[in-house]
Design a protein around this motif. Sequence first.
Motif, PDB file in Angstrom:
ATOM      1  N   THR A 191       0.819  -1.220   0.000  1.00 18.31           N
ATOM      2  CA  THR A 191       0.000   0.000   0.000  1.00 18.31           C
ATOM      3  C   THR A 191       0.846   1.261   0.000  1.00 18.31           C
ATOM      4  N   GLY A 192       2.148   1.116   0.205  1.00 19.66           N
ATOM      5  CA  GLY A 192       3.043   2.265   0.124  1.00 19.66           C
ATOM      6  C   GLY A 192       3.434   2.604  -1.307  1.00 19.66           C
ATOM      7  N   ALA A 193       3.200   1.677  -2.216  1.00 19.77           N
ATOM      8  CA  ALA A 193       3.518   1.897  -3.627  1.00 19.77           C
ATOM      9  C   ALA A 193       2.255   2.355  -4.353  1.00 19.77           C
ATOM     10  N   ARG A 194       2.366   3.392  -5.130  1.00 20.72           N
ATOM     11  CA  ARG A 194       1.215   3.854  -5.909  1.00 20.72           C
ATOM     12  C   ARG A 194       0.953   2.904  -7.074  1.00 20.72           C
ATOM     13  N   THR A 195       1.998   2.603  -7.829  1.00 23.05           N
ATOM     14  CA  THR A 195       1.865   1.812  -9.052  1.00 23.05           C
ATOM     15  C   THR A 195       2.314   0.378  -8.816  1.00 23.05           C
ATOM     16  N   SER A 196       1.605  -0.561  -9.391  1.00 21.82           N
ATOM     17  CA  SER A 196       1.999  -1.963  -9.329  1.00 21.82           C
ATOM     18  C   SER A 196       3.220  -2.180 -10.207  1.00 21.82           C
ATOM     19  N   SER A 197       3.967  -3.238  -9.921  1.00 28.68           N
ATOM     20  CA  SER A 197       5.201  -3.516 -10.658  1.00 28.68           C
ATOM     21  C   SER A 197       5.234  -4.986 -11.038  1.00 28.68           C
ATOM     22  N   LEU A 198       5.687  -5.247 -12.257  1.00 27.49           N
ATOM     23  CA  LEU A 198       5.741  -6.603 -12.796  1.00 27.49           C
ATOM     24  C   LEU A 198       7.170  -6.915 -13.215  1.00 27.49           C
ATOM     25  N   HIS A 199       7.650  -8.107 -12.836  1.00 26.49           N
ATOM     26  CA  HIS A 199       8.994  -8.520 -13.227  1.00 26.49           C
ATOM     27  C   HIS A 199       9.037  -8.739 -14.734  1.00 26.49           C
ATOM     28  N   ALA A 200       9.937  -8.044 -15.405  1.00 28.08           N
ATOM     29  CA  ALA A 200      10.128  -8.200 -16.844  1.00 28.08           C
ATOM     30  C   ALA A 200      11.601  -8.023 -17.145  1.00 28.08           C
ATOM     31  N   SER A 201      12.094  -8.823 -18.071  1.00 27.53           N
ATOM     32  CA  SER A 201      13.479  -8.667 -18.513  1.00 27.53           C
ATOM     33  C   SER A 201      13.503  -8.595 -20.029  1.00 27.53           C
ATOM     34  N   ASP A 202      14.642  -8.200 -20.557  1.00 25.40           N
ATOM     35  CA  ASP A 202      14.816  -8.081 -22.014  1.00 25.40           C
ATOM     36  C   ASP A 202      13.716  -7.217 -22.636  1.00 25.40           C
ATOM     37  N   PHE A 242      -9.999  -7.255 -13.042  1.00 24.45           N
ATOM     38  CA  PHE A 242     -10.094  -5.844 -13.412  1.00 24.45           C
ATOM     39  C   PHE A 242      -8.805  -5.419 -14.114  1.00 24.45           C
ATOM     40  N   ALA A 243      -8.869  -4.315 -14.833  1.00 22.44           N
ATOM     41  CA  ALA A 243      -7.688  -3.778 -15.511  1.00 22.44           C
ATOM     42  C   ALA A 243      -6.804  -3.082 -14.482  1.00 22.44           C
ATOM     43  N   ILE A 249       5.769  -9.890  -8.552  1.00 20.33           N
ATOM     44  CA  ILE A 249       4.754  -8.856  -8.753  1.00 20.33           C
ATOM     45  C   ILE A 249       4.506  -8.128  -7.441  1.00 20.33           C
ATOM     46  N   LEU A 250       4.388  -6.829  -7.553  1.00 17.76           N
ATOM     47  CA  LEU A 250       4.019  -5.981  -6.425  1.00 17.76           C
ATOM     48  C   LEU A 250       2.697  -5.305  -6.815  1.00 17.76           C
ATOM     49  N   ILE A 251       1.694  -5.402  -5.956  1.00 14.24           N
ATOM     50  CA  ILE A 251       0.392  -4.784  -6.224  1.00 14.24           C
ATOM     51  C   ILE A 251       0.307  -3.500  -5.401  1.00 14.24           C
ATOM     52  N   GLY A 252       0.231  -2.375  -6.082  1.00 17.77           N
ATOM     53  CA  GLY A 252       0.182  -1.072  -5.433  1.00 17.77           C
ATOM     54  C   GLY A 252      -1.230  -0.608  -5.115  1.00 17.77           C
ATOM     55  N   ARG A 253      -1.311   0.519  -4.431  1.00 20.48           N
ATOM     56  CA  ARG A 253      -2.612   0.987  -3.934  1.00 20.48           C
ATOM     57  C   ARG A 253      -3.569   1.431  -5.029  1.00 20.48           C
ATOM     58  N   SER A 254      -3.078   1.868  -6.180  1.00 27.61           N
ATOM     59  CA  SER A 254      -3.993   2.264  -7.256  1.00 27.61           C
ATOM     60  C   SER A 254      -4.835   1.084  -7.731  1.00 27.61           C
ATOM     61  N   ALA A 255      -4.248  -0.099  -7.800  1.00 27.12           N
ATOM     62  CA  ALA A 255      -4.993  -1.296  -8.211  1.00 27.12           C
ATOM     63  C   ALA A 255      -5.981  -1.740  -7.132  1.00 27.12           C
ATOM     64  N   LEU A 256      -5.644  -1.489  -5.882  1.00 23.27           N
ATOM     65  CA  LEU A 256      -6.468  -1.952  -4.758  1.00 23.27           C
ATOM     66  C   LEU A 256      -7.619  -1.001  -4.424  1.00 23.27           C
ATOM     67  N   ARG A 257      -7.424   0.286  -4.702  1.00 28.78           N
ATOM     68  CA  ARG A 257      -8.357   1.334  -4.281  1.00 28.78           C
ATOM     69  C   ARG A 257      -9.797   1.032  -4.708  1.00 28.78           C
ATOM     70  N   GLY A 258     -10.695   1.080  -3.716  1.00 26.43           N
ATOM     71  CA  GLY A 258     -12.121   0.883  -3.967  1.00 26.43           C
ATOM     72  C   GLY A 258     -12.527  -0.566  -4.169  1.00 26.43           C
ATOM     73  N   ARG A 259     -11.573  -1.487  -4.090  1.00 26.19           N
ATOM     74  CA  ARG A 259     -11.877  -2.902  -4.312  1.00 26.19           C
ATOM     75  C   ARG A 259     -11.583  -3.787  -3.106  1.00 26.19           C
ATOM     76  N   PHE A 260     -10.541  -3.426  -2.342  1.00 23.43           N
ATOM     77  CA  PHE A 260     -10.068  -4.296  -1.271  1.00 23.43           C
ATOM     78  C   PHE A 260      -9.723  -3.492  -0.028  1.00 23.43           C
ATOM     79  N   LEU A 261      -9.827  -4.148   1.116  1.00 25.43           N
ATOM     80  CA  LEU A 261      -9.259  -3.661   2.362  1.00 25.43           C
ATOM     81  C   LEU A 261      -8.082  -4.577   2.673  1.00 25.43           C
ATOM     82  N   VAL A 262      -7.019  -4.020   3.173  1.00 19.73           N
ATOM     83  CA  VAL A 262      -5.805  -4.794   3.435  1.00 19.73           C
ATOM     84  C   VAL A 262      -5.686  -5.072   4.930  1.00 19.73           C
ATOM     85  N   ASP A 263      -5.509  -6.355   5.260  1.00 17.52           N
ATOM     86  CA  ASP A 263      -5.234  -6.767   6.636  1.00 17.52           C
ATOM     87  C   ASP A 263      -3.748  -7.056   6.707  1.00 17.52           C
TER      88      ASP A 263
END
Length: 139
Positions: A18-29, A91-92, A107-121
């Motif tokens: 939840t400290g990250a705004r944007t989600s991040s995906l592992h990608a190489s090359d 969802f997109a 993969i890191l899921i940031g708060r923009s993807a979570l907002r309005g959909r999930f509560l984090v425990d």
Amino acid sequence: MIALPDLSAARIPAKIDTGARTSSLHASDIERFDRDGHRWLRFLLDVGHGLSEPVVVEVPRADRRTITSSNGEAEQRPIIKTQLRLGSQVFAAEFSLRDRSDMKFPILIGRSALRGRFLVDSGRSYLQSDADERRKLLK
């Protein structure tokens, strides 16, 4: 465990941040190219952990942004938009592409993807994974 149904059939371990705004995906090359006058990206998606074989992915590039990492360094990263399945919801979501091979989670899921959909425990793990996955992961 999440899924990116447009990119891979594998279930992928992800960290909620939840400290990250944007989600991040592992990608190489990562390669940029044009197709029919539009910007596209080609990259190797390797979710690791023996879950699936690496796969070459080609997707339209949604954006390019300056992302500040947890260590305070800012860098330009390509952004893609793809479907994310977390629990029963699909969802997109936007992901910055980055080499995360030195990280525990591809993969890191940031708060923009979570907002309005999930509560984090913050005291619980793998709540959106099925019971079999949870048993394997929490051993």
